[in-house]
Write a protein that holds these residues in place. Structure first.
Motif, PDB file in Angstrom:
ATOM      1  N   LYS A  73       0.831  -1.215   0.000  1.00 25.96           N
ATOM      2  CA  LYS A  73       0.000   0.000   0.000  1.00 25.96           C
ATOM      3  C   LYS A  73       0.862   1.260   0.000  1.00 25.96           C
ATOM      4  O   LYS A  73       0.508   2.260  -0.612  1.00 25.96           O
ATOM      5  CB  LYS A  73      -0.935   0.013   1.217  1.00 25.96           C
ATOM      6  CG  LYS A  73      -2.115  -0.916   1.066  1.00 25.96           C
ATOM      7  CD  LYS A  73      -3.077  -0.734   2.210  1.00 25.96           C
ATOM      8  CE  LYS A  73      -4.429  -1.320   1.865  1.00 25.96           C
ATOM      9  NZ  LYS A  73      -5.495  -0.728   2.641  1.00 25.96           N
ATOM     10  N   LYS A 106       1.120   3.773  -3.169  1.00 21.64           N
ATOM     11  CA  LYS A 106       0.568   5.062  -2.709  1.00 21.64           C
ATOM     12  C   LYS A 106      -0.951   5.037  -2.518  1.00 21.64           C
ATOM     13  O   LYS A 106      -1.657   5.971  -2.900  1.00 21.64           O
ATOM     14  CB  LYS A 106       0.985   6.189  -3.652  1.00 21.64           C
ATOM     15  CG  LYS A 106       2.495   6.367  -3.656  1.00 21.64           C
ATOM     16  CD  LYS A 106       2.960   7.440  -4.616  1.00 21.64           C
ATOM     17  CE  LYS A 106       4.476   7.562  -4.550  1.00 21.64           C
ATOM     18  NZ  LYS A 106       5.048   8.366  -5.610  1.00 21.64           N
ATOM     19  N   THR A 107      -1.441   3.940  -1.957  1.00 21.84           N
ATOM     20  CA  THR A 107      -2.857   3.862  -1.619  1.00 21.84           C
ATOM     21  C   THR A 107      -3.055   3.861  -0.106  1.00 21.84           C
ATOM     22  O   THR A 107      -4.177   3.708   0.378  1.00 21.84           O
ATOM     23  CB  THR A 107      -3.521   2.599  -2.222  1.00 21.84           C
ATOM     24  OG1 THR A 107      -2.820   1.443  -1.765  1.00 21.84           O
ATOM     25  CG2 THR A 107      -3.519   2.644  -3.733  1.00 21.84           C
ATOM     26  N   TYR A 108      -1.965   4.016   0.625  1.00 18.84           N
ATOM     27  CA  TYR A 108      -2.025   4.033   2.093  1.00 18.84           C
ATOM     28  C   TYR A 108      -2.213   5.473   2.557  1.00 18.84           C
ATOM     29  O   TYR A 108      -1.400   6.345   2.235  1.00 18.84           O
ATOM     30  CB  TYR A 108      -0.734   3.452   2.665  1.00 18.84           C
ATOM     31  CG  TYR A 108      -0.769   3.245   4.152  1.00 18.84           C
ATOM     32  CD1 TYR A 108      -1.358   2.113   4.693  1.00 18.84           C
ATOM     33  CD2 TYR A 108      -0.229   4.189   5.019  1.00 18.84           C
ATOM     34  CE1 TYR A 108      -1.401   1.917   6.057  1.00 18.84           C
ATOM     35  CE2 TYR A 108      -0.274   3.996   6.391  1.00 18.84           C
ATOM     36  CZ  TYR A 108      -0.862   2.865   6.892  1.00 18.84           C
ATOM     37  OH  TYR A 108      -0.917   2.670   8.243  1.00 18.84           O
ATOM     38  N   THR A 109      -3.296   5.749   3.276  1.00 11.78           N
ATOM     39  CA  THR A 109      -3.546   7.108   3.727  1.00 11.78           C
ATOM     40  C   THR A 109      -2.877   7.339   5.077  1.00 11.78           C
ATOM     41  O   THR A 109      -3.105   6.585   6.026  1.00 11.78           O
ATOM     42  CB  THR A 109      -5.060   7.385   3.837  1.00 11.78           C
ATOM     43  OG1 THR A 109      -5.642   7.172   2.556  1.00 11.78           O
ATOM     44  CG2 THR A 109      -5.315   8.823   4.284  1.00 11.78           C
ATOM     45  N   GLY A 129      -2.193   9.633   8.416  1.00  7.62           N
ATOM     46  CA  GLY A 129      -2.796  10.650   9.271  1.00  7.62           C
ATOM     47  C   GLY A 129      -1.724  11.324  10.114  1.00  7.62           C
ATOM     48  O   GLY A 129      -0.871  10.632  10.674  1.00  7.62           O
ATOM     49  N   HIS A 168       2.561  14.641   0.827  1.00  8.42           N
ATOM     50  CA  HIS A 168       1.708  15.132  -0.266  1.00  8.42           C
ATOM     51  C   HIS A 168       2.514  15.276  -1.555  1.00  8.42           C
ATOM     52  O   HIS A 168       2.062  14.888  -2.632  1.00  8.42           O
ATOM     53  CB  HIS A 168       1.086  16.471   0.138  1.00  8.42           C
ATOM     54  CG  HIS A 168       0.375  17.162  -0.975  1.00  8.42           C
ATOM     55  ND1 HIS A 168      -0.818  16.701  -1.496  1.00  8.42           N
ATOM     56  CD2 HIS A 168       0.699  18.266  -1.672  1.00  8.42           C
ATOM     57  CE1 HIS A 168      -1.199  17.511  -2.475  1.00  8.42           C
ATOM     58  NE2 HIS A 168      -0.296  18.459  -2.601  1.00  8.42           N
ATOM     59  N   MET A 171       1.494  10.693  -1.696  1.00 10.21           N
ATOM     60  CA  MET A 171       0.813   9.860  -0.708  1.00 10.21           C
ATOM     61  C   MET A 171      -0.452  10.563  -0.229  1.00 10.21           C
ATOM     62  O   MET A 171      -0.402  11.760   0.083  1.00 10.21           O
ATOM     63  CB  MET A 171       1.706   9.636   0.524  1.00 10.21           C
ATOM     64  CG  MET A 171       2.970   8.843   0.263  1.00 10.21           C
ATOM     65  SD  MET A 171       2.694   7.110  -0.128  1.00 10.21           S
ATOM     66  CE  MET A 171       2.059   6.500   1.419  1.00 10.21           C
ATOM     67  N   PRO A 172      -1.567   9.829  -0.133  1.00 18.28           N
ATOM     68  CA  PRO A 172      -2.755  10.431   0.479  1.00 18.28           C
ATOM     69  C   PRO A 172      -2.458  10.751   1.939  1.00 18.28           C
ATOM     70  O   PRO A 172      -1.924   9.900   2.665  1.00 18.28           O
ATOM     71  CB  PRO A 172      -3.824   9.335   0.364  1.00 18.28           C
ATOM     72  CG  PRO A 172      -3.299   8.358  -0.618  1.00 18.28           C
ATOM     73  CD  PRO A 172      -1.802   8.453  -0.547  1.00 18.28           C
ATOM     74  N   VAL A 173      -2.762  11.962   2.377  1.00 23.37           N
ATOM     75  CA  VAL A 173      -2.444  12.348   3.743  1.00 23.37           C
ATOM     76  C   VAL A 173      -3.546  13.244   4.306  1.00 23.37           C
ATOM     77  O   VAL A 173      -4.079  14.113   3.604  1.00 23.37           O
ATOM     78  CB  VAL A 173      -1.056  13.028   3.809  1.00 23.37           C
ATOM     79  CG1 VAL A 173      -0.942  14.225   2.896  1.00 23.37           C
ATOM     80  CG2 VAL A 173      -0.673  13.400   5.218  1.00 23.37           C
ATOM     81  N   ILE A 174      -3.902  12.979   5.557  1.00 22.72           N
ATOM     82  CA  ILE A 174      -4.914  13.782   6.244  1.00 22.72           C
ATOM     83  C   ILE A 174      -4.271  14.361   7.495  1.00 22.72           C
ATOM     84  O   ILE A 174      -3.656  13.638   8.274  1.00 22.72           O
ATOM     85  CB  ILE A 174      -6.139  12.927   6.644  1.00 22.72           C
ATOM     86  CG1 ILE A 174      -6.781  12.326   5.399  1.00 22.72           C
ATOM     87  CG2 ILE A 174      -7.152  13.772   7.417  1.00 22.72           C
ATOM     88  CD1 ILE A 174      -7.894  11.331   5.711  1.00 22.72           C
TER      89      ILE A 174
END
Ligand code: NAD
Length: 66
Positions: free
Chosen positions: A10, A14-17, A19, A35, A39-42
């Motif tokens: 993942k 780059k499908t691992y979010t 946090g 970012h 990478m998905p990032v919150i």
């Protein structure tokens, strides 16, 4: 496939979010770096003003976003 292999896959595709809690001098550049590499990032922060500024594209660390 093991849990570790699933996690590594993942991250690689780059499908691992990710946090990040606290968007201060450590968290904000970290979030920006993830970012930038796609990478998905919150990000989370309790400082509403900081969050509002970031939503409006106003980072308080001046070199970010350039
Ligand atoms: N800055 C450094 O050089 C450095 C070095 C080593 C360790 N650290 C450690 O890293 C951590 C962050 O440091 P920093 O310099 O980024 O601090 P900072 O004060 O710049 O940022 C911390 C952020 O976390 C937010 N926050 C506080 N409580 C929160 C909560 N419950 N949920 C979400 N957000 C929350 C604050 O609003 C703030 O924006 C600290 O624990 C610090 O001791 C920092």
């Amino acid at each position: 496939m093991t849990q570790l292999e699933k996690l590594l896959n993942k991250i690689t595709d780059k499908t691992y979010t990710i946090g990040i809690v606290g968007l201060g001098y450590v968290g904000l550049p970290l979030m920006w770096t993830f970012h930038q590499v796609g990478m998905p990032v919150i990000g989370y922060d309790i400082d509403e003003k900081k969050v509002e500024n970031l939503k409006n594209g106003i980072p308080y660390i001046k070199h970010l976003g350039k």
